[in-house]
Enzyme design. Sequence first.
Site, PDB file in Angstrom:
ATOM      1  N   SER A   1      10.982  -2.732-104.578  1.00  0.00           N
ATOM      2  CA  SER A   1      10.612  -2.037-103.353  1.00  0.00           C
ATOM      3  C   SER A   1      10.293  -3.050-102.252  1.00  0.00           C
ATOM      4  O   SER A   1      11.045  -3.999-102.039  1.00  0.00           O
ATOM      5  CB  SER A   1       9.434  -1.088-103.626  1.00  0.00           C
ATOM      6  OG  SER A   1       9.222  -0.220-102.539  1.00  0.00           O
TER       7      SER A   1
ATOM      8  N   ASP B   1      14.240   3.704-104.318  1.00  0.00           N
ATOM      9  CA  ASP B   1      13.143   2.786-104.615  1.00  0.00           C
ATOM     10  C   ASP B   1      13.123   2.364-106.082  1.00  0.00           C
ATOM     11  O   ASP B   1      13.193   3.193-106.992  1.00  0.00           O
ATOM     12  CB  ASP B   1      11.812   3.449-104.260  1.00  0.00           C
ATOM     13  CG  ASP B   1      10.692   2.445-104.161  1.00  0.00           C
ATOM     14  OD1 ASP B   1      10.282   1.906-105.198  1.00  0.00           O
ATOM     15  OD2 ASP B   1      10.231   2.184-103.030  1.00  0.00           O
TER      16      ASP B   1
END
Length: 380
Positions: free
Chosen positions: A50, A212
Amino acid sequence: MAKAATQPTCALLLTGGGARAAYQVGVLKAIASLYPRNHAIPFPIICGTSAGAINATAIACYASCFHLGVRKLEWVWKNFRINQVYRTDSVGVFGHLISNIMANFKADYAYKKPVSLLDNSPLRGLLEQVLEYKRIDRNILSGALKALSVTASCYTTGDSISFFQDNQLRHGWQRARRKGVPTIINNQHLLASSAIPGIFPSVRINQAYYGDGSVHQLAPLSPAVHLGADKLFVIGVEKPQTSPIKPNPTHHPSLATVAGHLLDTVFADTLNSDLERLHRVNSTLDKVSFRELDNLDLKRIETLVINPSHDFRRIALEYFEQMPLTTRALLRLFGVHKRSESSLVSYLLFDKGYCQKLIELGYQDGLAQKTQIKSFLQPR
């Protein structure tokens, strides 16, 4: 003649957390203060997920000079504006929402843009401006870096994919619901890894769609171990166990509160579970004889985890008014306000004041554990 002991390979693991990742920069700054100015990074292997993937890649670009990499990364975070990450103008915010709604009425054969709450197209331009991806290959060839890994979640297959670039031309690995894929890291991988589900749009890489990296990441420590790490230095963004902000007992939790809890779970719980599993394996190996240990495909992994000493949610509420009016109005629709108990703001507040606060907090937390850090990073 006795064989000389080899120095253990230490990997840096940077977790996800949106704007919370500014904290990681402060910890890295504290670590850099322990080394000479021209020293290379003490982590031959760097893994990120991320927003941590963006920090990891930035550090990998300057692996040959740790101080320079940290300074450049710190400058970006200290001068952040929210509109450098996602659009905050009226057309960009509400026009994006309307286009998402209209996409539902398109025919199945028509092209549809990815649906998301915010339009993060400015982030692509920022990454192209501040990151020099060619430096990664140079640092790998020079020996300053062994490997860089960026993890994303594949929405097409449901697997956790660790895209990695290393010096041994590995063929990758495959385990249950996770695999390693050799590649040349670029913008697409970072945008995919940092696409917070529902908040930022998914990204297409080859013939699959990604989001993500924390979503399907059941074993966050796995990429570093597969790439040859013997020690793991983990910088997390998990909130400390303090008294929670008391919600209103007369109302059900808002959508924002639920979303905040989901994000907290995605970014923290799997890491804690994997660390617990690693400690159990270490305890088991400590009880196994050296002769039996040779027959096992396992090794002891040392870890050091640095987590925040303060609750980011409380800090974010102090800077809530720094968010653009359009963004605040949008979040208000989901129940987010200045006195909200949701942690959603702490992930989206890419404001320089808030980021500077987190960097300073990370720096102080790093200095507070300087003795443990020096002991962990020094060669055996």
